[in-house]
Design an enzyme around this catalytic site. Structure first.
Site, short mmCIF file in Angstrom:
data_model
loop_
_atom_site.label_atom_id
_atom_site.label_comp_id
_atom_site.label_asym_id
_atom_site.label_seq_id
_atom_site.Cartn_x
_atom_site.Cartn_y
_atom_site.Cartn_z
N HIS A 269 5.10 121.91 -20.28
CA HIS A 269 5.69 121.62 -18.98
C HIS A 269 4.59 121.17 -18.02
O HIS A 269 4.12 121.93 -17.16
CB HIS A 269 6.41 122.86 -18.46
N ASP B 88 7.61 121.32 -24.32
CA ASP B 88 8.05 121.93 -23.06
C ASP B 88 9.17 122.94 -23.30
O ASP B 88 10.27 122.56 -23.74
CB ASP B 88 8.54 120.81 -22.13
N SER C 52 9.14 118.37 -12.82
CA SER C 52 10.07 119.47 -13.02
C SER C 52 11.31 119.26 -12.12
O SER C 52 11.95 118.23 -12.22
CB SER C 52 9.38 120.81 -12.76
#
Length: 631
Positions: free
Chosen positions: A598, A566, A481
């Site tokens: 994600h 995602d 991320s």
């Protein structure tokens, strides 16, 4: 049975199988029914060549499990990652689809196995607002089926799915808070840059603003007092760190200070519904710390620490009469054990070990560190060294966390332990903007993606090199991320430092990233513009700190992993990074999973990701392989 955490051995640890670190636990997430007659837990079922965690329940007799466990959920596409009991007979859990984060809330009768989707709205996201402990038939659920950008609150019948609106969102409400009777009494409104706390006395009343701040000042309601008149909140009004305060809606500007720590934000507080008292507040320094307000909670915590020497302890579930608890005993070297604890008899009943395949004696300690950044700011973090190896000239994996407004914490981390078991030191840095260190530390990150936030990571690496721990020719960086973004920026900004890089669902273009956020983030877009950058006013800076637009600087071998569904970091972020590098013939491996979002949740995808990570790091860092595989 004596449960004492074993000491770490001082010789090189045996090499464990990769799957020992990442497979689903045989039993986990234990939770007691309200009346203590049953216990639920997650247990894997076989699905092809992998497993999926599902909810099982078991009867308790005199506080101990008896009879065979019974499966009550039958999910095969993705794990059930959490659940809770509603009353003595109903299990409630949430599920999404291929990682899209559009969660549905489901209720299952633990006796009959009958299941009901309480929020069958395609493309909507739902979550529990209040479990309505005193109402056996209803929950409060917030969902955005009416408006994708706004969450309304509904009272939902757990048997029929019938829903009744109790609070409609005008479009700017980003959070709700109920009182002890389940009435929605508070709301948090935001236009992105300004925040307001709204209050009402009854369901039928209109909300009125009682507190107004800018987004840098945070007043977060926790729960009401026993009379449902005043409410406790975490507030940093007039101070650097978030403190626990009591607020009277009739005099909202006057906060009664209950507890604060001048260096660290409080993370939350506990309340006994049975005894109607404040129990504890907690904050995270290098480790989690509790401050107790009532003697019963303090004595219970210390008694458990004495019964389980060497472990940290936490209460994970309780019966409504607060006499029986599920206790977690854990450390940085093990996810540990789970117990049923009987407060009256002070007895522990062992439920199980979360990962018995990993011997804590062979796992590595997570050591708190601190160093000074180039501009004088003190930065905290953790260093994990491979067991039994001299801390000199080691291959190192630098592991920046996601968020970025989150933090790395002390505790068992399977990724870190896996890397340490393979002979790597792991450096985790709570760079500026990491949460828990106060408002000034957080604000120091504004507009600093790829700039001073990135410099903090570089300064941590320089500090480690100065200690002699790291081999300067065998440094890798890996993050997910925001950590993936930091990984990409590291090999743009300091291309000669790292021998390998791994980007996991990371942002690559700050302009396109903010154009593809989920709809329910849009009310906070102005805040993101302030904290990250405005696509027009700050375009030059955002372009200069977008790795996909600066790929010409990258020469480090790179491995990218991405979930196709995602909703936070769109697959296009990874696509454009890969395309930019392939156009320049830079080595890049790309792994995409169509049924993930994600971060990878499905067991078989995690196995494949870490297998490829292991091969990639071995190829480029060549760690010493002097150990036999542990069977």
């Amino acid at each position: 049975m004596n449960f004492h955490l074993v000491e770490q051995q001082d010789t090189i640890a045996p090499r464990y199988e990769l799957r020992d670190f990442f497979q689903n636990p045989q039993r986990s997430a234990y939770a007691l029914s309200d009346d203590g007659s049953m216990i639920g837990f997650l247990q894997p079922i076989n699905v092809g060549h992998a497993t999926r965690l599902n909810v099982f329940v078991q009867t308790l007799d005199q506080g101990k499990p008896v009879g065979a466990p019974k499966q009550v959920t039958y999910e095969t596409e993705r794990d059930v990652d959490g659940f809770f009991w509603k009353g003595p007979n109903t299990i409630v859990y949430a599920k999404d689809f291929n990682g899209d984060e559009n969660y549905h809330v489901l209720a299952v009768d633990a006796q009959t196995g009958e299941s009901k989707d309480l929020t069958p709205f395609e493309g909507a996201r739902a979550g529990i607002q209040d479990d309505l402990e005193d109402d056996p038939d209803h929950l409060l659920i917030a969902h955005n089926a009416r408006n994708p950008e706004a969450f309304d609150v509904y009272r939902v019948n757990i048997h029929t799915g019938e829903q009744q609106a109790v609070a409609q969102n005008p479009g700017n409400i980003i959070g709700w808070q109920t009182d002890h009777q389940g009435t929605v009494r508070l709301a948090i409104a935001s236009d992105g840059l300004h925040t307001a706390v709204l209050h009402r006395r009854h369901d039928a009343d209109e909300f009125s603003v009682i507190i107004q701040t800018d987004f840098r000042t945070d007043v977060t309601p926790q729960f009401f007092d026993k009379d449902n008149q005043k409410f406790y909140a975490l507030s940093n009004r007039g101070r650097d760190t978030a403190a626990l305060v009591l607020i009277d809606p009739n005099q909202p500007e006057q906060e009664q200070l209950i507890f604060e720590n001048a260096k660290y934000d409080l993370l939350g507080a506990g309340y006994s519904r049975l005894r109607h008292v404040l129990t504890a507040a907690y904050f995270e320094a290098d480790k989690l710390h509790y401050h107790f307000f009532d003697e019963i909670s303090a004595i219970r915590h210390q008694r458990l620490k004495d019964l389980l020497p060497g472990y940290e302890v936490s209460l994970q579930s309780a019966t409504r009469d607060e006499k029986t608890f599920v206790v977690a005993a854990y450390s940085d070297r093990t996810p540990g054990h789970r117990f049923i604890y009987h407060d009256e008899t002070q007895q522990l009943h062992h439920l199980g070990e979360i990962n018995p395949k990993l011997n804590p004696a062979h796992m590595a300690s997570m050591r708190p560190i601190r160093f000074t950044a180039r501009d004088g700011l003190e930065i905290h973090g953790y260093l994990t060294l491979p067991v039994g190896m001299e801390p000199r000239d080691l291959p190192v994996v630098v592991n920046p966390h996601g968020g970025p407004w989150a933090r790395d914490s002390w505790g068992f981390n399977p990724e870190v332990q896996f890397l340490a078991n393979r002979g790597y030191a792991v450096l985790q840095i709570n760079f500026r903007g990491s949460t828990g260190y106060g408002r000034r530390f957080w604000e120091a990150s504004f507009g600093q993606w790829g700039l001073s936030m990135q410099d903090d990571i570089s300064d941590g690496v320089a500090w480690l090199l100065k200690q002699g721990v790291a081999d300067p020719n065998r440094l890798a960086i890996y993050g997910g991320s925001y950590g993936g973004y930091a990984t990409l920026m590291a090999i743009c900004k300091t291309p000669d430092v790292y021998a390998a890089a791994i980007d996991y669902v990371g942002v690559s273009n700050l302009l396109t990233f903010m154009q593809t956020i989920p709809p329910y983030w849009r009310p906070l877009l102005e805040k993101m513009y302030t904290m990250v950058g405005h696509p027009e006013k700050d375009r030059e800076r955002l372009e200069a700190t977008s790795p996909a637009l600066n790929a010409q600087h990258i020469k480090t071998p790179l491995f990218i992993a991405q979930g196709a569904q995602d909703p936070r970091v769109n697959k296009a972020e990874s696509d454009q990074m890969v395309n930019a590098l392939k156009a320049r013939h830079v080595e890049v491996e790309y792994m995409v999973k169509e049924n993930e979002g994600h971060g990878f949740q499905n067991e078989e995808n995690k196995f494949e990701f870490y297998e490829r990570m292991e091969q990639f790091l071995e190829q480029h860092l060549q760690p010493q392989s002097r150990r036999k595989t542990q069977k």
